[in-house]
Design an enzyme around this catalytic site. Structure first.
Site, mmCIF file in Angstrom:
data_model
loop_
_atom_site.group_PDB
_atom_site.id
_atom_site.type_symbol
_atom_site.label_atom_id
_atom_site.label_comp_id
_atom_site.label_asym_id
_atom_site.label_seq_id
_atom_site.Cartn_x
_atom_site.Cartn_y
_atom_site.Cartn_z
ATOM 1 C CE1 TYR A 150 61.097 -28.814 -55.483
ATOM 2 C CE2 TYR A 150 59.207 -29.805 -54.375
ATOM 3 C CZ TYR A 150 60.513 -29.361 -54.345
ATOM 4 O OH TYR A 150 61.248 -29.478 -53.185
HETATM 5 P P1 NAD Z 1 66.891 -22.637 -50.675
HETATM 6 O O1 NAD Z 1 66.224 -21.876 -51.786
HETATM 7 O O2 NAD Z 1 67.040 -22.029 -49.332
HETATM 8 O O3 NAD Z 1 68.326 -23.160 -51.144
HETATM 9 C C1 NAD Z 1 68.534 -23.704 -52.405
HETATM 10 C C2 NAD Z 1 69.908 -23.256 -52.867
HETATM 11 O O4 NAD Z 1 70.116 -23.807 -54.156
HETATM 12 C C3 NAD Z 1 69.994 -21.729 -52.995
HETATM 13 O O5 NAD Z 1 71.170 -21.252 -52.375
HETATM 14 C C4 NAD Z 1 70.011 -21.505 -54.491
HETATM 15 O O6 NAD Z 1 70.766 -20.359 -54.887
HETATM 16 C C5 NAD Z 1 70.652 -22.797 -54.967
HETATM 17 N N1 NAD Z 1 70.356 -23.039 -56.356
HETATM 18 C C6 NAD Z 1 69.168 -22.875 -56.995
HETATM 19 N N2 NAD Z 1 69.316 -23.151 -58.283
HETATM 20 C C7 NAD Z 1 70.612 -23.498 -58.470
HETATM 21 C C8 NAD Z 1 71.362 -23.883 -59.599
HETATM 22 N N3 NAD Z 1 70.818 -23.930 -60.811
HETATM 23 N N4 NAD Z 1 72.676 -24.184 -59.440
HETATM 24 C C9 NAD Z 1 73.249 -24.100 -58.206
HETATM 25 N N5 NAD Z 1 72.582 -23.731 -57.118
HETATM 26 C C10 NAD Z 1 71.269 -23.425 -57.237
HETATM 27 O O7 NAD Z 1 66.055 -23.980 -50.560
HETATM 28 P P2 NAD Z 1 66.259 -25.249 -49.613
HETATM 29 O O8 NAD Z 1 65.030 -25.430 -48.856
HETATM 30 O O9 NAD Z 1 67.542 -25.181 -48.888
HETATM 31 O O10 NAD Z 1 66.310 -26.387 -50.733
HETATM 32 C C11 NAD Z 1 67.367 -27.331 -50.796
HETATM 33 C C12 NAD Z 1 66.824 -28.593 -51.426
HETATM 34 O O11 NAD Z 1 65.797 -29.128 -50.590
HETATM 35 C C13 NAD Z 1 66.186 -28.381 -52.787
HETATM 36 O O12 NAD Z 1 66.517 -29.449 -53.652
HETATM 37 C C14 NAD Z 1 64.710 -28.376 -52.474
HETATM 38 O O13 NAD Z 1 63.923 -28.731 -53.591
HETATM 39 C C15 NAD Z 1 64.659 -29.400 -51.366
HETATM 40 N N6 NAD Z 1 63.466 -29.329 -50.533
HETATM 41 C C16 NAD Z 1 63.191 -28.212 -49.807
HETATM 42 C C17 NAD Z 1 62.040 -28.180 -49.034
HETATM 43 C C18 NAD Z 1 61.663 -26.975 -48.203
HETATM 44 O O14 NAD Z 1 60.588 -26.960 -47.600
HETATM 45 N N7 NAD Z 1 62.488 -25.947 -48.107
HETATM 46 C C19 NAD Z 1 61.182 -29.281 -48.995
HETATM 47 C C20 NAD Z 1 61.497 -30.403 -49.755
HETATM 48 C C21 NAD Z 1 62.652 -30.423 -50.521
#
Ligand code: NAD
Length: 256
Positions: A150
């Site tokens: 990651y």
């Molecule tokens: P989440 O899991 O709630 O949402 C992520 C979405 O991406 C989901 O709806 C999932 O179905 C979709 N997804 C996953 N793989 C996919 C693919 N191959 N093709 C299309 N869609 C796909 O998570 P989130 O927190 O909303 O994450 C959004 C972004 O923020 C991500 O890139 C994550 O790495 C980043 N992020 C999140 C956090 C956190 O604490 N939640 C922290 C830092 C970065």
């Protein structure tokens, strides 16, 4: 009053992506989203009936071409692209990780952003305008013990952001990355559970560690991220490009 913008969001059917879709739609912007989770896409389509919501996996060139071609035919261009889809990948010391799990994590987080950004760059270069916002992570600035795939993918996204800002700046296109800290919600609940199991520690310890490494001793919310992206999409941010913007209460350390 800013004119309505055409906004495309990947991973837009839940979490941060859905939060962005809601906020852009609420101010009258035109939204297209894709997500790999078909059930979440149908729920998002019901909630945001004016949006173009499609099931597509960001790793899959053919699925993305179908989605992106449809958006291009409908809109003729695009103003804001949020390359947001991501997955947490596995937790564990590198010597315990499966190569397939490494590849899957890099593919969703990094390769998916390539396909999305390549399409956005072509359209935006032709228009001479546009904004790309890539969702990286504080893990992409600091590293993240037990989460090497990651952290590597998110670090790679920073290289992509900086480079695209250089390639597209001369034609008036801006490219920035946001780095969320730990975001309140389902995803972090799953991450805490996974990291606690990998480290053999109680979940509360892992949760407390995420707060204690942050100067403001806080997690962040989806709306904190949406506020930042809406600012980037506003005229007030017209000279902001190539920036890696942490929305995290200031991370001091990601180490346990
Ligand atoms: P989440 O899991 O709630 O949402 C992520 C979405 O991406 C989901 O709806 C999932 O179905 C979709 N997804 C996953 N793989 C996919 C693919 N191959 N093709 C299309 N869609 C796909 O998570 P989130 O927190 O909303 O994450 C959004 C972004 O923020 C991500 O890139 C994550 O790495 C980043 N992020 C999140 C956090 C956190 O604490 N939640 C922290 C830092 C970065």
């Amino acid at each position: 009053m800013t004119a309505a913008q055409r906004v495309l969001i990947t991973g837009g059917a839940s979490g941060i992506g859905l939060g962005l879709a809601r906020r852009f739609a609420a101010r009258g912007d035109i939204v297209a989203l894709c997500d790999a989770d078909a059930a979440a896409v149908s729920a998002a389509a019901k909630e945001l009936p004016n949006s173009l919501a499609r099931t597509a996996d960001v790793r899959d060139e053919a699925q993305m071409a179908t989605f992106l071609d449809e958006v291009e035919s409908a809109w003729g261009g695009v103003d804001v692209v949020c390359a947001n889809a991501g997955t947490g990948g596995p937790a564990g010391l590198i010597e315990d990780l499966e190569y397939q799990a490494w590849q899957d994590c890099i593919a969703v987080n990094l390769h998916g952003a390539f396909l999305t950004c390549r399409w956005a760059a072509r359209l935006m270069r032709a228009q001479g305008s546009g904004l790309i916002v890539v969702t990286s992570s504080t893990s992409g600035q600091w590293g993240h013990p037990l989460r090497s795939p990651y952290a590597s993918a998110k670090w790679g996204l920073i290289g992509l952001t900086k480079t695209l800002a250089m390639e597209l700046g001369p034609v008036g296109v801006r490219v920035n990355a946001i780095c969320p800290g730990a975001v309140e919600g389902d995803r972090m609940d799953r991450v805490v559970e996974m990291e606690a199991a990998a480290a053999g520690r109680p979940e509360q310890d892992v949760r407390d560690q995420y707060v204690s490494g942050v100067s403001m001793r806080t997690w962040v919310t989806v709306d904190d991220l949406a506020d930042t992206v809406l600012f980037l999409a506003s005229p007030a941010a017209s000279k902001i490009s190539g920036q890696i913007i942490a929305v995290d209460g200031h991370t001091e350390t990601n180490a346990p």
